[in-house]
Design an enzyme around this catalytic site. Structure first.
Site, mmCIF file in Angstrom:
data_model
loop_
_atom_site.group_PDB
_atom_site.id
_atom_site.type_symbol
_atom_site.label_atom_id
_atom_site.label_comp_id
_atom_site.label_asym_id
_atom_site.label_seq_id
_atom_site.Cartn_x
_atom_site.Cartn_y
_atom_site.Cartn_z
ATOM 1 N N HIS A 99 0.847 -1.200 0.000
ATOM 2 C CA HIS A 99 0.000 0.000 0.000
ATOM 3 C C HIS A 99 0.881 1.248 0.000
ATOM 4 O O HIS A 99 1.933 1.274 0.641
ATOM 5 C CB HIS A 99 -0.921 -0.015 1.224
ATOM 6 C CG HIS A 99 -2.013 1.002 1.135
ATOM 7 N ND1 HIS A 99 -1.801 2.342 1.378
ATOM 8 C CD2 HIS A 99 -3.321 0.891 0.789
ATOM 9 C CE1 HIS A 99 -2.931 3.006 1.197
ATOM 10 N NE2 HIS A 99 -3.870 2.144 0.837
ATOM 11 N N SER A 218 -10.253 7.198 -3.238
ATOM 12 C CA SER A 218 -11.457 7.995 -2.978
ATOM 13 C C SER A 218 -12.709 7.426 -3.634
ATOM 14 O O SER A 218 -13.560 8.177 -4.127
ATOM 15 C CB SER A 218 -11.235 9.455 -3.400
ATOM 16 O OG SER A 218 -10.181 10.031 -2.651
#
Ligand code: PEP
Length: 267
Positions: A99, A218
């Protein structure tokens, strides 16, 4: 045909949110609000909440998988505060690797991420490998080059067959879109998904078209449709919105539409 055989996956990355006292209830609520046929659901809580989430889902929603957010690149040793793959046995069946927040905050290199992938697979964990460029890279036209370099560094030392058997999932997460409320365009994300599969082909994967590629950055219930409208995109890795049951209901609901359409296409 090949495209339709890829699973539709929605993975929730809770990051450093929730505690053992509240994570189980949140997982149960999300699971009950996202019962949609054909969608693979994964919840990745913090390490200390894995047991609570596992226990909460065991009876209520055993089809919802539990994932860890990271795994160490060694099996054991003097690594204070870290968690290895054997420690995750019985707690998680998936794991996020590479990540961008770990690349940024823990200086994780592609070489190290490659080792983490090896430990994950040896430990029977299904990896979600994250790749993605910084804003400056995209603006300079270097997004493909960055993702290409990450993929070769993360995956180059691995036997593609072993990773394919482990069910490797790749999440394309442009760093500038994570937690910023700013999305990639669906078409740009789809183009990168195709690039990712092309790179896999170049590094020896015989069936790169079978590798699920998720978009992350998002994602919300309001914008998931733009990404799932792209046949190259197989779902999403969701951060902030994954803590909100209403958002997850909308995201997984939309994913169910894609899953049903893919099923119909091969029927
Ligand atoms: C993530 O954590 O991988 C992520 C994409 O976060 P967010 O959805 O909050 O941008």
């Amino acid at each position: 045909m090949i495209r339709a055989m890829r699973p539709v996956v929605i993975a929730a990355n809770w990051k450093m949110h929730t505690t053992p006292a509240d994570a189980g209830e949140l997982a149960r609520t999300i699971a009950s609000r996202t019962r949609v046929p054909g969608v693979t659901r994964v919840i990745c809580p913090p390490f200390v909440c894995l047991a609570a989430v596992r226990d909460a889902l065991a009876e209520a929603a055993p089809d919802v998988a539990v994932g860890a957010q990271d795994v160490h690149h060694e099996l054991a040793g003097a690594y204070t505060g870290d968690i290895s793959a054997p420690m995750l046995a019985g707690l998680a069946s998936w794991v996020i690797v590479g990540h961008s927040e770990r690349r940024r905050d823990h200086a994780e290199t592609d070489e190290r991420i490659g080792k983490k992938l090896a430990r994950a697979v040896e430990g029977g964990l299904r990896p979600i490998l994250c790749v993605g460029e910084q804003l400056a890279d995209r603006e300079a036209g270097r997004a493909v080059e960055v993702v290409d370099t990450q993929l070769r560094g993360d995956l180059g030392a691995h036997d593609p067959e072993l990773l394919a058997e482990a069910g490797l999932v790749i999440a394309y997460e442009p760093v500038w879109a994570i937690g910023t409320g700013r999305n990639a365009l669906g078409s740009d994300a789809a183009a990168m998904a195709e690039t990712i599969r092309a790179v896999l082909g170049m590094i020896g994967w015989t069936e790169p078209g079978l590798v699920p590629v998720l978009y992350g950055g998002s994602v919300t219930a309001a914008n998931i449709g733009e990404f799932l409208a792209e046949p190259a995109i197989d779902g999403a890795l969701v951060g902030g919105a994954s803590l909100k049951p209403d958002e997850m209901a909308g995201i997984v609901g939309r994913a169910g539409v894609t899953a049903a359409a893919r099923l119909a296409a091969i029927a």
